[in-house]
Design an enzyme around this catalytic site. Structure first.
Site, mmCIF file in Angstrom:
data_model
loop_
_atom_site.group_PDB
_atom_site.id
_atom_site.type_symbol
_atom_site.label_atom_id
_atom_site.label_comp_id
_atom_site.label_asym_id
_atom_site.label_seq_id
_atom_site.Cartn_x
_atom_site.Cartn_y
_atom_site.Cartn_z
ATOM 1 N N ASP A 126 0.828 -1.217 0.000
ATOM 2 C CA ASP A 126 0.000 0.000 0.000
ATOM 3 C C ASP A 126 0.862 1.267 0.000
ATOM 4 O O ASP A 126 0.379 2.354 -0.298
ATOM 5 C CB ASP A 126 -0.970 0.011 1.189
ATOM 6 C CG ASP A 126 -0.293 -0.060 2.553
ATOM 7 O OD1 ASP A 126 0.961 -0.153 2.612
ATOM 8 O OD2 ASP A 126 -1.012 -0.026 3.573
ATOM 9 N N TYR A 153 12.283 2.989 -0.486
ATOM 10 C CA TYR A 153 11.629 1.663 -0.522
ATOM 11 C C TYR A 153 10.348 1.705 -1.356
ATOM 12 O O TYR A 153 10.183 0.928 -2.314
ATOM 13 C CB TYR A 153 11.312 1.176 0.908
ATOM 14 C CG TYR A 153 10.284 0.067 0.941
ATOM 15 C CD1 TYR A 153 10.595 -1.207 0.466
ATOM 16 C CD2 TYR A 153 8.981 0.294 1.399
ATOM 17 C CE1 TYR A 153 9.644 -2.225 0.459
ATOM 18 C CE2 TYR A 153 8.034 -0.715 1.397
ATOM 19 C CZ TYR A 153 8.366 -1.976 0.924
ATOM 20 O OH TYR A 153 7.426 -2.973 0.915
HETATM 21 P P1 NAD Z 1 11.313 -9.733 4.459
HETATM 22 O O1 NAD Z 1 12.327 -8.624 4.447
HETATM 23 O O2 NAD Z 1 10.927 -10.363 5.750
HETATM 24 O O3 NAD Z 1 11.808 -10.916 3.498
HETATM 25 C C1 NAD Z 1 12.382 -10.681 2.260
HETATM 26 C C2 NAD Z 1 12.986 -12.003 1.754
HETATM 27 O O4 NAD Z 1 13.507 -11.786 0.437
HETATM 28 C C3 NAD Z 1 14.152 -12.542 2.599
HETATM 29 O O5 NAD Z 1 14.024 -13.922 2.792
HETATM 30 C C4 NAD Z 1 15.378 -12.222 1.755
HETATM 31 O O6 NAD Z 1 16.456 -13.126 1.974
HETATM 32 C C5 NAD Z 1 14.815 -12.334 0.357
HETATM 33 N N1 NAD Z 1 15.588 -11.535 -0.619
HETATM 34 C C6 NAD Z 1 15.980 -10.238 -0.505
HETATM 35 N N2 NAD Z 1 16.676 -9.879 -1.592
HETATM 36 C C7 NAD Z 1 16.719 -10.963 -2.420
HETATM 37 C C8 NAD Z 1 17.268 -11.196 -3.701
HETATM 38 N N3 NAD Z 1 17.954 -10.239 -4.341
HETATM 39 N N4 NAD Z 1 17.116 -12.408 -4.242
HETATM 40 C C9 NAD Z 1 16.429 -13.394 -3.611
HETATM 41 N N5 NAD Z 1 15.893 -13.233 -2.386
HETATM 42 C C10 NAD Z 1 16.018 -12.018 -1.799
HETATM 43 O O7 NAD Z 1 10.060 -9.129 3.705
HETATM 44 P P2 NAD Z 1 8.486 -9.350 3.991
HETATM 45 O O8 NAD Z 1 8.067 -8.430 5.058
HETATM 46 O O9 NAD Z 1 8.210 -10.789 4.094
HETATM 47 O O10 NAD Z 1 7.880 -8.792 2.624
HETATM 48 C C11 NAD Z 1 7.697 -9.650 1.505
HETATM 49 C C12 NAD Z 1 7.119 -8.858 0.364
HETATM 50 O O11 NAD Z 1 5.880 -8.299 0.739
HETATM 51 C C13 NAD Z 1 7.986 -7.688 -0.079
HETATM 52 O O12 NAD Z 1 7.941 -7.605 -1.475
HETATM 53 C C14 NAD Z 1 7.337 -6.479 0.547
HETATM 54 O O13 NAD Z 1 7.557 -5.328 -0.233
HETATM 55 C C15 NAD Z 1 5.881 -6.889 0.548
HETATM 56 N N6 NAD Z 1 5.023 -6.329 1.609
HETATM 57 C C16 NAD Z 1 5.371 -6.448 2.920
HETATM 58 C C17 NAD Z 1 4.496 -5.977 3.912
HETATM 59 C C18 NAD Z 1 4.825 -6.099 5.387
HETATM 60 O O14 NAD Z 1 4.053 -5.619 6.213
HETATM 61 N N7 NAD Z 1 5.907 -6.767 5.775
HETATM 62 C C19 NAD Z 1 3.291 -5.391 3.543
HETATM 63 C C20 NAD Z 1 2.973 -5.285 2.183
HETATM 64 C C21 NAD Z 1 3.839 -5.771 1.236
HETATM 65 O O1 TDX Z 2 11.337 1.217 16.105
HETATM 66 C C1 TDX Z 2 10.341 1.613 15.466
HETATM 67 N N1 TDX Z 2 9.565 2.592 15.996
HETATM 68 C C2 TDX Z 2 8.482 3.114 15.355
HETATM 69 O O2 TDX Z 2 7.806 4.016 15.882
HETATM 70 C C3 TDX Z 2 9.982 1.067 14.175
HETATM 71 C C4 TDX Z 2 10.787 -0.033 13.558
HETATM 72 C C5 TDX Z 2 8.863 1.591 13.546
HETATM 73 N N2 TDX Z 2 8.150 2.602 14.096
HETATM 74 C C6 TDX Z 2 6.970 3.122 13.362
HETATM 75 C C7 TDX Z 2 7.221 3.543 11.918
HETATM 76 C C8 TDX Z 2 5.888 3.232 11.255
HETATM 77 O O3 TDX Z 2 5.014 4.334 11.419
HETATM 78 O O4 TDX Z 2 6.034 2.055 13.289
HETATM 79 C C9 TDX Z 2 5.336 2.056 12.033
HETATM 80 C C10 TDX Z 2 5.562 0.711 11.352
HETATM 81 O O5 TDX Z 2 6.935 0.659 10.966
HETATM 82 P P1 TDX Z 2 7.546 -0.610 10.207
HETATM 83 O O6 TDX Z 2 7.278 -1.821 11.009
HETATM 84 O O7 TDX Z 2 8.961 -0.275 9.847
HETATM 85 O O8 TDX Z 2 6.612 -0.702 8.924
HETATM 86 P P2 TDX Z 2 6.245 0.346 7.754
HETATM 87 O O9 TDX Z 2 7.277 1.382 7.587
HETATM 88 O O10 TDX Z 2 4.834 0.785 7.990
HETATM 89 O O11 TDX Z 2 6.326 -0.634 6.478
HETATM 90 C C11 TDX Z 2 5.769 -1.990 6.538
HETATM 91 O O12 TDX Z 2 4.508 -2.038 5.925
HETATM 92 C C12 TDX Z 2 4.461 -1.920 4.524
HETATM 93 C C13 TDX Z 2 6.704 -2.994 5.903
HETATM 94 O O13 TDX Z 2 7.977 -2.938 6.518
HETATM 95 C C14 TDX Z 2 6.814 -2.770 4.416
HETATM 96 O O14 TDX Z 2 7.614 -3.775 3.827
HETATM 97 C C15 TDX Z 2 5.417 -2.839 3.814
HETATM 98 O O15 TDX Z 2 5.464 -2.534 2.456
#
Ligand code: NAD
Ligand code: TDX
Length: 339
Positions: A126, A153
């Site tokens: 998002d 990012y």
């Molecule tokens: P994460 O950082 O936990 O995991 C990323 C994984 O990708 C790791 O296992 C890493 O080793 C692998 N990776 C990184 N670079 C690589 C490369 N060059 N080649 C092969 N593998 C590679 O991420 P996540 O939180 O699980 O997010 C997964 C996907 O979902 C991402 O595309 C992110 O943008 C998207 N996303 C995450 C969230 C969230 O809240 N975490 C929300 C919406 C979308």
């Molecule tokens: O130490 C912290 N203190 C704090 O206040 C951290 C790590 C985060 N924050 C705040 C920043 C954000 O407002 O908390 C909120 C959430 O932060 P993150 O967990 O870093 O997530 P965010 O930046 O919202 O992004 C996440 O959601 C969308 C994922 O990391 C992304 O990969 C995804 O696309």
């Protein structure tokens, strides 16, 4: 069916592999992951011996390695979770984000074109829509909301999304994209808000809240996201974008307070620290399209999901303690000392 899941040693990809192998026994699942700092093979330990599963360590930017895998496995579907995913790291070092998130997407789609697949699914976010103001709770992101990014990012994810849609229009590649809100649940790397606060609280360490803690995120239990992706790759319309979110908006500070309460820790651990640069104020997804077209609705309420998540971190200390005892300490010092 044979499915390649990239980034499956990470948080959401790992949960997706667990979900998928349970839901579709007999399908072949190949995890392609570079095992960056965010990838953990221990996340995949429960499925390593499953005959339907194979793990391959490779970089999605490595064309030769990617093509070799396509040649060996002839996948029907590719789901791309692999990414650099942490906003704070992208502010420190944007380049690897452009490399993995954009070039990696290109290399994967080129292989899909060359070998032929029935679906390429891009897991997006998002954050490509930018943020919403706190004083307009009536506004939500729909699939028609213009792309308007804030961080390196989110810009790299938006660049990848545009490329995915271009490969559909130009080459007819059968693609879909999902844009999900913030996920939480098991195997979440402890640099992100919820697992970081749980780990710090359990260690009686300060809980670093950025700015005033009023920023709003729309939290979704990770399994609900996995189910949405599974539905999209099966029933979603090629060339379409689907927003995924659960109308569960919460202020950061309220999440941190809730974690303190659940763990019986004092709120005096909360420490307000310098705000994130360019910090997005509010994310909020309108999931009407995926609900109407694919019948998707979130199943886990936040009150239950956060309890399940905290329980998982209490019962799986070895998983996150190993992470925070390594290179993570240098990261933590760099990001939080004197912040
Ligand atoms: P994460 O950082 O936990 O995991 C990323 C994984 O990708 C790791 O296992 C890493 O080793 C692998 N990776 C990184 N670079 C690589 C490369 N060059 N080649 C092969 N593998 C590679 O991420 P996540 O939180 O699980 O997010 C997964 C996907 O979902 C991402 O595309 C992110 O943008 C998207 N996303 C995450 C969230 C969230 O809240 N975490 C929300 C919406 C979308
Ligand atoms: O130490 C912290 N203190 C704090 O206040 C951290 C790590 C985060 N924050 C705040 C920043 C954000 O407002 O908390 C909120 C959430 O932060 P993150 O967990 O870093 O997530 P965010 O930046 O919202 O992004 C996440 O959601 C969308 C994922 O990391 C992304 O990969 C995804 O696309």
């Amino acid at each position: 069916m044979t499915i390649i899941v990239t980034g499956g040693a990470g948080f959401i990809g790992g949960n997706f592999i667990h979900y998928y192998l349970k839901k579709h026994p007999g399908d072949r699942v190949i995890c392609l992951d570079k095992l960056t700092y965010a990838g953990n093979l221990s996340t995949l330990k429960p499925v390593m011996d499953n005959p339907d599963f194979r793990f391959v360590r490779a970089d999605i930017c490595d064309r030769e390695a990617v093509e070799k895998l396509f040649e060996e496995e002839k996948p029907d579907v590719v789901v791309n979770f692999a990414a650099e995913s942490h906003v704070d790291r992208s502010i420190e070092n944007p380049e690897i984000f452009l490399q993995t998130n954009i070039i990696g997407t290109e290399v994967l789609m080129d292989a899909c074109r060359k070998y032929g697949i029935t679906r390429y699914h891009q897991v997006s976010t998002d954050e490509v829509y930018g943020d919403l103001p706190l004083d307009r709770p009536d506004l939500f992101f729909t699939e028609k909301t213009p792309i308007h990014t804030s961080s390196p990012y989110s810009s790299s994810k938006a660049g990848a999304d545009l490329l995915v849609l271009a490969y559909h229009r130009t080459y007819g590649l059968p693609v879909t994209i999902s844009r999900c809100s913030n996920n939480y649940g098991p195997y979440h790397f402890p640099e992100k808000l919820i697992p970081l606060m749980i780990a710090n609280a359990l260690n009686d360490k300060p809980l670093p809240v950025y700015g005033e803690g009023v920023n709003v995120r729309d939290w979704l239990y990770v399994e609900d996201h996995c189910r949405a992706i599974d539905l999209i790759i099966r029933n979603g319309k090629v060339g379409e974008v689907y927003n995924v979110g659960g109308h569960n908006e919460m202020k950061n500070i309220d999440i941190v307070r809730l974690i303190c309460k659940e763990l019986g820790k004092p709120e005096s651990l909360i420490t307000y620290v310098t705000d994130r640069k360019g910090h997005d104020m509010r994310y909020a997804i309108d999931p009407t399209k995926i609900h109407n077209e694919l019948g998707w609705l979130p199943e886990t309420k936040f009150a239950d999901g956060i309890k399940k998540t905290i329980k998982w971190y209490l019962e799986n200390k070895e998983w996150w303690e190993e992470i925070i005892s390594g290179e993570y300490q240098n990261y933590y010092e760099k990001m939080y000392d004197k912040r």
